[in-house]
Design a protein around this motif. Structure first.
Motif, PDB file in Angstrom:
ATOM      1  N   GLY A   1       0.667  -1.166  -0.094  1.00 53.54           N
ATOM      2  CA  GLY A   1       0.029  -0.149   0.002  1.00 53.54           C
ATOM      3  C   GLY A   1       0.725   1.225   0.028  1.00 53.54           C
ATOM      4  O   GLY A   1       0.242   2.391   0.294  1.00 53.54           O
ATOM      5  N   GLU A   2       2.165   1.356  -0.336  1.00 50.26           N
ATOM      6  CA  GLU A   2       2.848   2.502  -0.592  1.00 50.26           C
ATOM      7  C   GLU A   2       3.090   3.013  -1.874  1.00 50.26           C
ATOM      8  O   GLU A   2       3.505   2.145  -2.563  1.00 50.26           O
ATOM      9  CB  GLU A   2       4.015   2.487   0.430  1.00 50.26           C
ATOM     10  CG  GLU A   2       3.825   2.330   1.980  1.00 50.26           C
ATOM     11  CD  GLU A   2       5.001   2.885   2.641  1.00 50.26           C
ATOM     12  OE1 GLU A   2       5.136   4.178   3.057  1.00 50.26           O
ATOM     13  OE2 GLU A   2       5.939   2.048   2.992  1.00 50.26           O
ATOM     14  N   PHE A   3       2.822   4.143  -2.208  1.00 50.47           N
ATOM     15  CA  PHE A   3       3.336   4.510  -3.589  1.00 50.47           C
ATOM     16  C   PHE A   3       4.354   5.756  -3.187  1.00 50.47           C
ATOM     17  O   PHE A   3       4.165   6.824  -2.824  1.00 50.47           O
ATOM     18  CB  PHE A   3       2.347   5.191  -4.337  1.00 50.47           C
ATOM     19  CG  PHE A   3       2.536   5.468  -5.796  1.00 50.47           C
ATOM     20  CD1 PHE A   3       1.972   4.306  -6.691  1.00 50.47           C
ATOM     21  CD2 PHE A   3       3.372   6.154  -6.294  1.00 50.47           C
ATOM     22  CE1 PHE A   3       2.313   4.690  -8.090  1.00 50.47           C
ATOM     23  CE2 PHE A   3       3.674   6.720  -7.511  1.00 50.47           C
ATOM     24  CZ  PHE A   3       3.206   5.468  -8.358  1.00 50.47           C
ATOM     25  N   ILE A   4       5.687   5.329  -3.348  1.00 50.79           N
ATOM     26  CA  ILE A   4       6.647   6.220  -2.896  1.00 50.79           C
ATOM     27  C   ILE A   4       7.422   6.832  -3.987  1.00 50.79           C
ATOM     28  O   ILE A   4       7.996   5.924  -4.891  1.00 50.79           O
ATOM     29  CB  ILE A   4       7.822   5.403  -2.030  1.00 50.79           C
ATOM     30  CG1 ILE A   4       7.070   4.810  -0.536  1.00 50.79           C
ATOM     31  CG2 ILE A   4       8.748   6.152  -1.516  1.00 50.79           C
ATOM     32  CD1 ILE A   4       8.045   3.632  -0.004  1.00 50.79           C
ATOM     33  N   THR A   5       7.725   8.172  -3.737  1.00 49.56           N
ATOM     34  CA  THR A   5       8.761   8.430  -4.950  1.00 49.56           C
ATOM     35  C   THR A   5      10.038   9.018  -4.219  1.00 49.56           C
ATOM     36  O   THR A   5       9.736   9.449  -3.127  1.00 49.56           O
ATOM     37  CB  THR A   5       7.958   9.721  -5.692  1.00 49.56           C
ATOM     38  OG1 THR A   5       7.710  10.720  -4.673  1.00 49.56           O
ATOM     39  CG2 THR A   5       6.859   9.444  -6.525  1.00 49.56           C
TER      40      THR A   5
ATOM     41  N   LEU B   1       7.739  -3.150  -6.179  1.00 47.51           N
ATOM     42  CA  LEU B   1       8.224  -2.689  -7.479  1.00 47.51           C
ATOM     43  C   LEU B   1       9.155  -1.572  -7.446  1.00 47.51           C
ATOM     44  O   LEU B   1       8.485  -0.502  -6.978  1.00 47.51           O
ATOM     45  CB  LEU B   1       7.070  -2.571  -8.505  1.00 47.51           C
ATOM     46  CG  LEU B   1       7.292  -2.305  -9.905  1.00 47.51           C
ATOM     47  CD1 LEU B   1       8.254  -3.482 -10.434  1.00 47.51           C
ATOM     48  CD2 LEU B   1       6.206  -2.284 -10.733  1.00 47.51           C
ATOM     49  N   VAL B   2      10.343  -1.601  -7.640  1.00 47.04           N
ATOM     50  CA  VAL B   2      11.391  -0.491  -7.579  1.00 47.04           C
ATOM     51  C   VAL B   2      11.699   0.012  -8.979  1.00 47.04           C
ATOM     52  O   VAL B   2      12.067  -0.881  -9.750  1.00 47.04           O
ATOM     53  CB  VAL B   2      12.398  -0.557  -6.663  1.00 47.04           C
ATOM     54  CG1 VAL B   2      13.056   0.646  -6.635  1.00 47.04           C
ATOM     55  CG2 VAL B   2      11.942  -1.511  -5.525  1.00 47.04           C
ATOM     56  N   LEU B   3      11.492   1.277  -9.399  1.00 41.29           N
ATOM     57  CA  LEU B   3      11.687   1.902 -10.549  1.00 41.29           C
ATOM     58  C   LEU B   3      12.646   2.931 -10.618  1.00 41.29           C
ATOM     59  O   LEU B   3      12.372   3.825  -9.971  1.00 41.29           O
ATOM     60  CB  LEU B   3      10.410   1.888 -11.501  1.00 41.29           C
ATOM     61  CG  LEU B   3       9.410   0.838 -11.658  1.00 41.29           C
ATOM     62  CD1 LEU B   3       8.353   1.238 -10.808  1.00 41.29           C
ATOM     63  CD2 LEU B   3       9.157   0.707 -13.018  1.00 41.29           C
ATOM     64  N   ASP B   4      13.925   2.603 -11.255  1.00 41.79           N
ATOM     65  CA  ASP B   4      14.850   3.931 -11.481  1.00 41.79           C
ATOM     66  C   ASP B   4      14.223   4.727 -12.583  1.00 41.79           C
ATOM     67  O   ASP B   4      14.580   4.107 -13.890  1.00 41.79           O
ATOM     68  CB  ASP B   4      16.147   3.193 -11.598  1.00 41.79           C
ATOM     69  CG  ASP B   4      17.247   4.330 -11.384  1.00 41.79           C
ATOM     70  OD1 ASP B   4      16.666   5.694 -11.482  1.00 41.79           O
ATOM     71  OD2 ASP B   4      18.356   3.930 -11.013  1.00 41.79           O
TER      72      ASP B   4
ATOM     73  N   LYS C   1       0.174  -3.249  -3.794  1.00 43.41           N
ATOM     74  CA  LYS C   1       1.646  -3.562  -3.711  1.00 43.41           C
ATOM     75  C   LYS C   1       2.404  -2.140  -3.660  1.00 43.41           C
ATOM     76  O   LYS C   1       1.620  -1.098  -3.677  1.00 43.41           O
ATOM     77  CB  LYS C   1       2.059  -4.122  -4.874  1.00 43.41           C
ATOM     78  CG  LYS C   1       1.803  -5.534  -5.036  1.00 43.41           C
ATOM     79  CD  LYS C   1       2.437  -6.052  -6.448  1.00 43.41           C
ATOM     80  CE  LYS C   1       2.061  -7.745  -6.580  1.00 43.41           C
ATOM     81  NZ  LYS C   1       2.416  -8.238  -7.536  1.00 43.41           N
ATOM     82  N   THR C   2       3.380  -2.302  -2.754  1.00 47.36           N
ATOM     83  CA  THR C   2       4.305  -0.960  -2.748  1.00 47.36           C
ATOM     84  C   THR C   2       5.183  -0.566  -3.988  1.00 47.36           C
ATOM     85  O   THR C   2       5.612  -1.520  -4.514  1.00 47.36           O
ATOM     86  CB  THR C   2       5.413  -1.197  -1.462  1.00 47.36           C
ATOM     87  OG1 THR C   2       4.340  -1.323  -0.388  1.00 47.36           O
ATOM     88  CG2 THR C   2       6.170  -0.085  -1.416  1.00 47.36           C
ATOM     89  N   VAL C   3       5.058   0.450  -4.687  1.00 44.87           N
ATOM     90  CA  VAL C   3       5.641   0.769  -5.800  1.00 44.87           C
ATOM     91  C   VAL C   3       6.680   2.031  -5.404  1.00 44.87           C
ATOM     92  O   VAL C   3       6.441   2.899  -4.604  1.00 44.87           O
ATOM     93  CB  VAL C   3       4.768   1.431  -6.728  1.00 44.87           C
ATOM     94  CG1 VAL C   3       5.643   1.892  -7.918  1.00 44.87           C
ATOM     95  CG2 VAL C   3       3.791   0.327  -7.174  1.00 44.87           C
ATOM     96  N   ILE C   4       7.945   1.871  -5.645  1.00 35.61           N
ATOM     97  CA  ILE C   4       9.073   3.038  -5.595  1.00 35.61           C
ATOM     98  C   ILE C   4       9.324   3.549  -6.720  1.00 35.61           C
ATOM     99  O   ILE C   4       9.926   2.805  -7.594  1.00 35.61           O
ATOM    100  CB  ILE C   4      10.099   2.526  -4.569  1.00 35.61           C
ATOM    101  CG1 ILE C   4       9.539   1.890  -3.229  1.00 35.61           C
ATOM    102  CG2 ILE C   4      11.044   3.550  -4.341  1.00 35.61           C
ATOM    103  CD1 ILE C   4      10.720   0.996  -2.290  1.00 35.61           C
ATOM    104  N   ILE C   5       9.502   4.833  -6.931  1.00 32.54           N
ATOM    105  CA  ILE C   5       9.654   5.285  -8.254  1.00 32.54           C
ATOM    106  C   ILE C   5      10.698   6.569  -7.843  1.00 32.54           C
ATOM    107  O   ILE C   5      10.426   7.477  -7.223  1.00 32.54           O
ATOM    108  CB  ILE C   5       8.681   6.032  -8.814  1.00 32.54           C
ATOM    109  CG1 ILE C   5       7.685   4.727  -9.388  1.00 32.54           C
ATOM    110  CG2 ILE C   5       8.890   6.719 -10.239  1.00 32.54           C
ATOM    111  CD1 ILE C   5       6.457   5.661 -10.311  1.00 32.54           C
TER     112      ILE C   5
END
Lengths: 286, 321
Positions: A34-38, A171-174, A201-205
């Protein structure tokens, strides 16, 4: 907690014997759901180094990173009993440049490469590939093409599809949207929000685009000079005075609102997130 | 990858750094020829001391060179053992019978297994390996109870031992000398020096400037490509490629997943480089001006004269002694 950083330092060695410190005393917790991190910050501030710790590609010089209960320290790799590979299925990392990972003859083979490495049966992997290729905004015809004859944006999508097919928990996206046109960028960001919302899901961008940060993020991390200087939500960040010091800027909508407030000599109680909200605020004042 | 020392410049201040690259290349050539002129083990050991003296005066830590020698250790070991085994002239130094019995065969297997499992914990693995091999040989010659499976004569001759040491010392000298050159000379200077030295080849229509450019670009891109390889490994590791383990079949796949992007990226890089050079109006074969002009000074002349004296005396030693 899925990922936990404790007092992490990381040094890049250089030839003259001195070290360049890329991460300094990072303390950070990222939950599984549940996190959407930038993750933002100027170039060279340590963003990419930070995310490479998240799936145990790099090991901290001091301190520890705990990923799904497995503690990664300086000499973790020496001990072969700890298998780091499964962590990389759980935390999927998409690199900035797709050229670094595409190598198969066809897009299909390239997408199923990741899942197969993690022991997924080939026919299951192919089914997944057919799904994810549509998710990233390409058609099934692309599966038979060579990844090297694609445009930059298409390569990027294929590389993201390759990670999505692994079905990672986090999911981590550079910089996933660099080199994409505005429409493609928005479509991908919508895809990531969908993954975030529907599958929880947690997504980190990692991004440089403040509009993305303001529009999508539930949590913002700011890196500055190898340190994590901000961890909180976007509205708070853009109220902060430190924006200039950290070499960031404001999202367009806040910029416009600030200008309006200044020019018309009015003040709104809240900052709008999009044009509609701004319009409502304006109406309220007029 | 940090062990790759050949071709790596390390900044410093000694006279080796101040010398003109041309004189350094010439001196290297002359000294190498001298190393090949010697025929006797004592003389070449004197030369080794000379080289160590150069290191000392030049302020280059010997450990650094020793680390650079590590990659050629295997080569040295091979030449050494072949020389020892196949030269069969001179006095006999050591004669023994190597006997393989059921008991010491078992012990041998045990020792090898022990080595296999303990080697990761030993710091200097190479010395450990040599120690284990010597240990096994000693056991085969001295401890031979039980039923014999096979036995063979193992004879070491004086000439073999001397010849082996001789070749080893010569190899070490050559590698050390060339390492000194690359350690103390910036690739750009080295390149410029090479270009000037190869100038006479222009008479036979070989363009020294182009050769120098090719060499300098190749040298320039070694660290870049290593860096790229590292990034590719990380990217593929993220997709579950485990470079540290895996079966042979997996290993092939791992290497392909590394090599294909590597090729693509190098081609792309060279294409970009060609465009960038063209954009700055580089035309092959056209005369170019230079920022750095090489200056030949007195110390260069002295060094060259010294090297020539060394060469002449080696020839004299070879002819008259």
């Amino acid at each position: 907690m899925a990922i936990k950083f404790e007092q992490v330092n990381y040094l890049y060695p250089s030839f003259d014997g001195s070290n360049f410190s890329a991460l300094e005393n990072i303390d950070l917790e990222i939950s599984e759901k549940g996190e959407f991190i930038t993750l933002i910050g100027e170039t060279g501030s340590g963003k990419s180094t930070l995310v490479q710790h998240m799936n145990a590609l790099l090991r901290p010089a001091t301190g520890s990173v705990t990923i799904y209960g497995i503690k990664i320290q300086k000499n973790t790799n020496k001990n072969k009993k700890i298998k780091l590979n499964p962590l990389r299925q759980k935390v999927g990392l998409v690199f900035q440049f797709p050229e670094y990972q595409l190598f198969e003859e066809t897009v299909l083979k390239d997408i199923i490469f990741g899942p197969k490495n993690f022991g997924v049966k080939e026919d299951v992997a192919i089914e997944r590939a057919k799904e994810v290729i549509k998710l990233v905004g390409l058609t099934e015809e692309y599966l038979e093409r060579s990844p090297f004859n694609l445009s930059g944006g298409e390569k990027k999508r294929v590389s993201i599809a390759g990670i999505l097919a692994m079905e990672p928990d986090i999911l981590v996206l550079d910089e996933p949207t660099s080199g994409l046109d505005p429409k493609g960028r928005d479509a991908l960001l919508e895809l990531f929000t969908e993954i975030h919302k529907k599958l929880d899901k947690t997504v980190i961008i990692i991004t440089h685009d403040m509009n993305t940060v303001y529009k999508y993020a539930t949590r913002v991390l700011v890196m500055h000079d190898s340190e994590l200087v901000f961890d909180g939500n976007a509205s708070e960040l853009f109220k902060s005075e430190n924006i200039v010091k950290w070499n960031l800027d404001l999202p367009d909508i806040i910029e416009i609102t600030n200008q309006l407030e200044k020019k018309l000599d009015i003040s709104f109680n809240t900052k709008p997130h999009n044009v509609d909200e701004l319009f409502k605020l304006m109406k309220g004042v007029l | 990858m940090k062990n790759i020392i050949v071709g790596q410049y390390v900044p410093g201040k000694s006279f080796l750094y101040k010398m003109d690259p041309r004189s350094k290349i010439l001196a290297l050539g002359i000294l190498m020829v001298s190393a090949f002129v010697f025929k006797d083990i004592t003389h070449i050991i004197y030369m080794l001391f000379g080289v160590l003296l150069i290191l000392k005066i030049g302020g280059i830590p010997i450990m650094r060179i020793a680390r650079g020698l590590r990659p050629i250790m295997i080569l040295l070991l091979f030449t050494f053992s072949f020389q020892v085994m196949f030269i069969k002239t001179g006095d006999v130094v050591l004669e023994t019978v190597l006997t393989l019995t059921y008991i010491n065969l078992g012990l041998m297997v045990l020792i090898i297994l022990g080595w296999y499992f303990t080697r990761t914990y030993i710091k200097s693995r190479f010395l450990f390996l040599i120690f284990v091999i010597l240990g096994i040989l000693t056991m085969l010659s001295l401890f031979t109870p039980g039923i014999t499976i096979s036995s063979s004569n193992f004879v070491v001759y004086e000439d073999g031992l001397l010849g082996a040491s001789f070749i080893m010392v010569r190899l070490i000298i050559i590698v050390t000398l060339s390492t000194i050159l690359t350690l103390t000379t910036k690739p750009t200077d080295l390149n410029l020096g090479l270009e000037k030295i190869l100038r006479p080849l222009n008479i036979v229509k070989i363009n020294s400037e182009e050769i120098a450019l090719i060499i300098s670009i190749a040298l320039r891109y070694i660290p870049t490509l290593l860096d790229e390889a590292n990034k590719i490994m990380l990217a593929q590791a993220s997709r579950g490629v485990d470079f540290s383990e895996g079966k042979i079949k997996d290993k092939v796949m791992q290497i392909i997943s590394l090599l294909v992007p590597m090729f693509i990226i190098s081609f792309k890089r060279s294409d970009d480089l060609a465009n960038a050079m063209e954009a700055r109006s580089f035309i092959p074969g056209n005369p170019r001006s230079r920022i750095h002009i090489l200056a030949w000074e007195n110390r260069d002349t002295i060094v060259i004269i010294f090297c020539i004296v060394v060469l002449i005396s080696t020839i004299a030693v070879r002819v008259f002694l």
